[in-house]
Design an enzyme around this catalytic site. Structure first.
Site, PDB file in Angstrom:
ATOM      1  N   LYS A   1       3.004  -2.044  15.893  1.00 61.08           N
ATOM      2  CA  LYS A   1       4.218  -1.923  15.072  1.00 61.08           C
ATOM      3  C   LYS A   1       4.326  -0.529  14.453  1.00 61.08           C
ATOM      4  O   LYS A   1       5.403   0.021  14.304  1.00 61.08           O
ATOM      5  CB  LYS A   1       4.167  -2.979  13.970  1.00 61.08           C
ATOM      6  CG  LYS A   1       5.313  -2.921  12.984  1.00 61.08           C
ATOM      7  CD  LYS A   1       5.128  -3.971  11.901  1.00 61.08           C
ATOM      8  CE  LYS A   1       6.211  -3.861  10.832  1.00 61.08           C
ATOM      9  NZ  LYS A   1       5.929  -4.722   9.675  1.00 61.08           N
ATOM     10  N   GLN A   2       3.172   0.008  14.059  1.00 61.72           N
ATOM     11  CA  GLN A   2       3.202   1.276  13.329  1.00 61.72           C
ATOM     12  C   GLN A   2       1.853   1.971  13.470  1.00 61.72           C
ATOM     13  O   GLN A   2       0.912   1.404  14.019  1.00 61.72           O
ATOM     14  CB  GLN A   2       3.494   1.021  11.853  1.00 61.72           C
ATOM     15  CG  GLN A   2       2.391   0.273  11.119  1.00 61.72           C
ATOM     16  CD  GLN A   2       2.895  -0.369   9.844  1.00 61.72           C
ATOM     17  OE1 GLN A   2       3.429  -1.481   9.876  1.00 61.72           O
ATOM     18  NE2 GLN A   2       2.725   0.304   8.731  1.00 61.72           N
TER      19      GLN A   2
ATOM     20  N   GLU B   1       0.817  -4.600  11.903  1.00 59.51           N
ATOM     21  CA  GLU B   1       0.935  -6.042  11.642  1.00 59.51           C
ATOM     22  C   GLU B   1       1.229  -6.882  12.877  1.00 59.51           C
ATOM     23  O   GLU B   1       1.370  -8.098  12.780  1.00 59.51           O
ATOM     24  CB  GLU B   1       2.026  -6.262  10.595  1.00 59.51           C
ATOM     25  CG  GLU B   1       1.712  -5.580   9.279  1.00 59.51           C
ATOM     26  CD  GLU B   1       2.751  -5.843   8.210  1.00 59.51           C
ATOM     27  OE1 GLU B   1       3.931  -6.037   8.555  1.00 59.51           O
ATOM     28  OE2 GLU B   1       2.371  -5.834   7.029  1.00 59.51           O
TER      29      GLU B   1
ATOM     30  N   TRP C   1       0.829  -1.215   0.000  1.00 56.30           N
ATOM     31  CA  TRP C   1       0.000   0.000   0.000  1.00 56.30           C
ATOM     32  C   TRP C   1       0.860   1.260   0.000  1.00 56.30           C
ATOM     33  O   TRP C   1       0.339   2.361   0.082  1.00 56.30           O
ATOM     34  CB  TRP C   1      -0.927   0.007   1.221  1.00 56.30           C
ATOM     35  CG  TRP C   1      -0.234   0.223   2.557  1.00 56.30           C
ATOM     36  CD1 TRP C   1       1.016  -0.166   2.902  1.00 56.30           C
ATOM     37  CD2 TRP C   1      -0.778   0.906   3.699  1.00 56.30           C
ATOM     38  NE1 TRP C   1       1.296   0.179   4.206  1.00 56.30           N
ATOM     39  CE2 TRP C   1       0.207   0.853   4.712  1.00 56.30           C
ATOM     40  CE3 TRP C   1      -1.979   1.547   3.976  1.00 56.30           C
ATOM     41  CZ2 TRP C   1       0.016   1.416   5.979  1.00 56.30           C
ATOM     42  CZ3 TRP C   1      -2.165   2.096   5.232  1.00 56.30           C
ATOM     43  CH2 TRP C   1      -1.183   2.036   6.217  1.00 56.30           C
ATOM     44  N   ASP C   2       2.199   1.099  -0.112  1.00 55.30           N
ATOM     45  CA  ASP C   2       3.102   2.238   0.041  1.00 55.30           C
ATOM     46  C   ASP C   2       2.866   3.346  -0.982  1.00 55.30           C
ATOM     47  O   ASP C   2       3.291   4.479  -0.782  1.00 55.30           O
ATOM     48  CB  ASP C   2       4.563   1.768  -0.017  1.00 55.30           C
ATOM     49  CG  ASP C   2       4.874   0.740   1.062  1.00 55.30           C
ATOM     50  OD1 ASP C   2       4.086  -0.219   1.189  1.00 55.30           O
ATOM     51  OD2 ASP C   2       5.869   0.889   1.776  1.00 55.30           O
TER      52      ASP C   2
HETATM   53  C1  BGC Z   1       4.856  -2.445   6.805  1.00 53.02           C
HETATM   54  C2  BGC Z   1       3.812  -2.205   5.745  1.00 53.02           C
HETATM   55  C3  BGC Z   1       4.508  -1.776   4.455  1.00 53.02           C
HETATM   56  C4  BGC Z   1       5.557  -2.805   4.071  1.00 53.02           C
HETATM   57  C5  BGC Z   1       6.320  -2.413   2.836  1.00 53.02           C
HETATM   58  C6  BGC Z   1       5.887  -3.441   6.315  1.00 53.02           C
HETATM   59  O1  BGC Z   1       6.899  -3.567   7.267  1.00 53.02           O
HETATM   60  O2  BGC Z   1       4.256  -2.963   7.978  1.00 53.02           O
HETATM   61  O3  BGC Z   1       2.905  -1.212   6.158  1.00 53.02           O
HETATM   62  O4  BGC Z   1       3.585  -1.658   3.438  1.00 53.02           O
HETATM   63  O5  BGC Z   1       6.469  -2.941   5.122  1.00 53.02           O
HETATM   64  O6  BGC Z   1       6.962  -1.189   2.993  1.00 53.02           O
END
Ligand code: BGC
Length: 804
Positions: free
Chosen positions: A617-618, A496, A357-358
């Site tokens: 995590k984020q 995640e 989704w970046d």
């Molecule tokens: C993140 C995702 C991201 C992916 C690719 C993962 O570590 O949790 O949000 O899309 O990395 O950058």
């Protein structure tokens, strides 16, 4: 520091940081990307030559713990810039008999040129200086160039250069993946179509993509080659030519290598080997190519012009590097190629070149400068709409279910098992339940439409994607009679760390606030899209998608009756049940482990599980503040019958801030954003951290596996859209500057609805000048709306400016 220096990045050789250096010095043009590996090396634990063509994927099968595992990867192609030299009968550079005394690199981000200065000495004491310059051509997307200037310091005699294509590369750049197969292509042909030219044709083992690489090395005029002959060492996968010349101590000898890369995926190419052989023959000289390449980069920077007036030189320097990598990964060439935005660029093999989704973070700066590039990426999604429909149908749902990780054909590429490097164990990967990816696609379509006014795109492609995504989310939402609301169960949010409830038999969590609220947003945009497009297209779409009024009424109802979980004190819950999870003492864990960003791995190594805890995590809930303005969010919640009182916003931010480990580089930018208006100092800290994610390799060595494109793009976006408050809404351009006075002024150019606008922001004030345009354009700043005609300027004075 002078302004020329802010474009230059210099790197000394440090063996343990060489992978990071190779990535930060990687050059690309959206079609092909080449790591900045020193040309004389093969992959050896320190060096890692990597060449990647956008969209060139291949699938391999393995078995892990008895389970079949299939992985699609962006293929590491043969290295077209393999080059080594030898003084007299000494050893080859890069081999055991030659010592590299120094090697430093300088990347010129203004011109997209990498320069290396090195010195080496062989066993006989012959010392040689080498200067190498390379580019990946910005316009001629197939062409790359490497100039090698050799100066014998203390010897005269015969110098031999061996250059060509090294087809011994495999996908072995990521240690975590090393248990899996890595040979993605077979060498089909190695030849020397001319004495100074090598040709290598390979074919990927499963996707059957043919790739042809041709390289030509010539001695610069003025130096007569003594001997020039082709070398094709049998069985070694290399096609090379050798060239010898008589050289004199203290006198420079120049050798130019130009190479081309073609694949059977290229438009307007019938056969890659034919295209490569023809093109290499007629390719302009290194000097000519380099000149046109540098000119093209200067033009790119005119479009993406930005200037910070303050003394914060370090920020400008970092921002230039970040933007450089974003601008070279996704380009007008990629727009032509049916490719998405690989999360780790064309720079390395982490995440196997997959698309996540970046693009949500990457596309926004492009919308107002290069809409055609955004359109290209959205078309990649459109072409996979049918695959997404099939994915939904396969699990008994309707609409389109976009995959969390996408590659060649739009099927789910998420790994089923992943290796926890901290424990050495392979564990199930349930992150593919991140259904919110579809909401990001819908969001990007809408942003593009708002910024570009491209109704034709919305009619032809965009509306259909939004409608099918809305339909999917409507189909996974169930009505909960007890609550009198709709719920979405069994998904994973952006965080995640939470993929299932502790002890639960089935994966997924319920009512992820981000997913539910963005679903409501998407339902509303689906209705807006139908309202905007022409009557004819509306009835066509409704007919072909069998979109009946009853279904539209359900969407409307969903957009008013979606469930959103809250804590008892008004904080938006990340998902239902999050506040009941155990608390963790992050300070104590930090004291014990130092870096706890990947706390999932730390916990996993002792058999524990982040699913048990209130730890993220984020940014997850906070993504809502990143994508929607506070007013918009309040309005959405109000529509659902919830209120978001003023105190609930800082409380929600504080709550998650205390529980987030920032295990993804995306997190820093989102936090900078949400804190910008209330806690400026912390926001700046996050901003700088995000800006320097790859420069500082903050994710513990992962930069060597590829750039973190989302974080890199997010940094520029944060400057403009967060601190500058830049927004496109209701056909207008909006500003709401909140630029730190300590940073002086920020100036950038954007294109909006046929106007080229120069925006200058200082503190809370802004000046917008129309540099070119046809009809007047309306610009709003907070509550004031002004009209700017071609050549005119308007100034908005912010309230904070008076105080400053
Ligand atoms: C993140 C995702 C991201 C992916 C690719 C993962 O570590 O949790 O949000 O899309 O990395 O950058």
């Amino acid at each position: 520091m002078n302004t020329a220096a802010e474009w230059i990045w210099a790197f000394e050789f440090e063996p343990e940081r060489e992978a990071r250096r190779e990535v930060l010095c990687g050059l690309a043009n959206g079609y092909v990307g080449i790591r900045g590996a020193e040309p004389e090396h093969v992959a050896d634990g320190t060096h890692y030559p990597g060449t990647y063509a956008a969209g060139c994927y291949n699938r391999l099968r393995d078995s892990v713990d008895g389970l079949p595992v299939e992985t699609e990867s962006l293929v590491n192609l043969p290295n077209p810039l393999a080059l080594t030299i030898r003084a007299e009968d000494g050893g080859w550079l890069g081999g055991a008999g030659v010592e590299l005394i120094e090697s430093r690199h300088e990347l010129d981000t203004r011109h997209g040129v990498l320069t290396r200065r090195a010195r080496c000495r062989d066993r006989a004491g012959r010392t040689t200086t080498i200067v190498q310059r390379r580019f990946v051509h910005r316009v001629h997307r197939h062409a790359v160039g490497l100039r090698t200037i050799v100066v014998p310091e203390n010897w005269s005699g015969t110098l031999t250069v061996r250059a060509g294509i090294d087809g011994r590369t495999t996908n072995s750049g990521v240690r975590r993946y090393q248990a899996l197969s890595n040979a993605h292509y077979e060498v089909e042909q190695l030849s020397n179509p001319a004495p100074d030219t090598s040709l290598s044709v390979v074919e990927t083992t499963q996707s059957r993509i043919r790739i042809a690489l041709a390289a030509r090395t010539r001695v610069a005029p003025g130096l007569e080659p003594v001997r020039s002959h082709p070398v094709v060492p049998v069985g070694a996968g290399q096609a090379a030519t050798e060239l010898s010349a008589a050289v004199t101590a203290g006198t420079a000898a120049t050798f130019d290598t130009t190479a081309v890369v073609y694949t059977s995926r290229d438009p307007a190419v019938s056969e890659p080997a034919l295209a490569a052989t023809e093109r290499i023959r007629g390719l302009p000289t290194f000097d000519d190519l380099c000149e046109t390449h540098m000119r093209a980069w200067r033009q790119v920077w005119q479009r993406f012009r930005f200037r910070l007036s303050s003394e914060r030189w370090r920020l400008t320097h970092a921002a230039r590097l970040d933007l450089f990598h974003v601008l070279q990964t996704v380009t007008t060439h990629s727009a032509d190629l049916d490719v998405g935005v690989p999360a780790r660029g064309l720079h390395g093999e982490a995440y196997r070149g997959h698309v996540f989704w970046d693009e949500l973070f990457v596309l926004r700066t492009r919308c107002l400068r290069e809409p055609e590039v955004v359109r290209g990426v959205l078309r990649y999604r459109y072409r996979r709409l049918d695959r997404a429909r099939r994915a939904a149908r396969d699990v008994g749902q309707r609409g389109a279910c976009y995959p969390w990780q996408s590659g060649s054909d739009g099927r789910e590429e998420n790994q089923r098992l992943h290796l926890n490097p901290a424990s050495g164990r392979w564990i199930p990967d349930e992150t593919a339940l991140q259904r919110h990816i579809g909401l990001a696609v819908a969001y990007n379509v809408w942003q593009y439409w708002q910024a570009s006014g491209d109704l034709q795109f919305l009619e032809q492609y965009g509306a259909e994607m939004i409608l099918e995504i809305a339909r999917y989310f409507a189909s996974i939402a169930d009505y909960h009679a007890g609550r009198g609301r709709y719920v979405i169960r069994g998904v994973v949010g952006p965080d995640e760390f939470h993929t299932r409830y502790p002890g639960a038999a089935r994966p997924g969590i319920d009512n992820n606030a981000y997913t539910n609220i963005m679903t409501v947003w998407t339902m509303m945009r689906a209705q807006d899209a139908l309202a905007v497009i022409s009557d004819r297209r509306r009835s066509e779409l409704r007919e072909s998608l069998r979109l009946r009024s009853r279904e539209l009424r359900r969407w409307e109802e969903l957009s008013r009756r979606m469930f959103v979980p809250f804590h008892s004190d008004g904080v938006i819950s990340q998902f239902e049940g999050y506040p009941e999870l155990a608390e963790l003492d992050l300070a104590a864990l930090r004291a014990r482990h130092g870096d706890i960003r990947r706390l999932d791995r730390i916990l996993g190594s002792t058999g524990d599980d982040p699913n048990r805890y209130q730890v993220s995590k984020q940014a997850d809930v906070l993504m809502l503040f990143y994508l929607l303005s506070a007013d918009e969010l309040r309005e959405l919640l109000g529509r659902l019958g919830y209120s978001l009182p003023a105190h609930a916003v800082p409380r929600t931010i504080d709550y998650y801030l205390a529980r987030t480990t920032h295990g993804s580089t995306l997190s820093a930018m989102v936090h900078a954003w949400v804190l910008a208006r209330s806690r400026r100092a912390e926001a700046m800290e996050f901003f700088v951290r995000g800006l320097e994610s790859d420069i500082g390799d903050v994710r513990g060595g992962t930069t060597g596996e590829g750039v973190h494109l989302g974080a890199m793009a997010g940094s520029i976006d944060t400057m403009e859209r967060c601190f500058g408050g830049l927004e496109t809404r209701d056909g207008m351009l909006w500003l709401n500057p909140y630029w730190p006075v300590s940073l002086g002024t920020l100036e950038f150019d954007i294109a909006f609805r046929g106007h080229l606008l120069r925006v200058r922001i200082s503190g809370a004030g802004a000046k917008v000048t129309s540099l070119a345009g046809q009809t007047p354009v309306r610009i709003g700043c907070r509550r004031e709306i002004r009209t700017v005609g071609p050549g005119q300027a308007v100034t908005f004075v912010g309230p904070l400016r008076r105080r400053a």
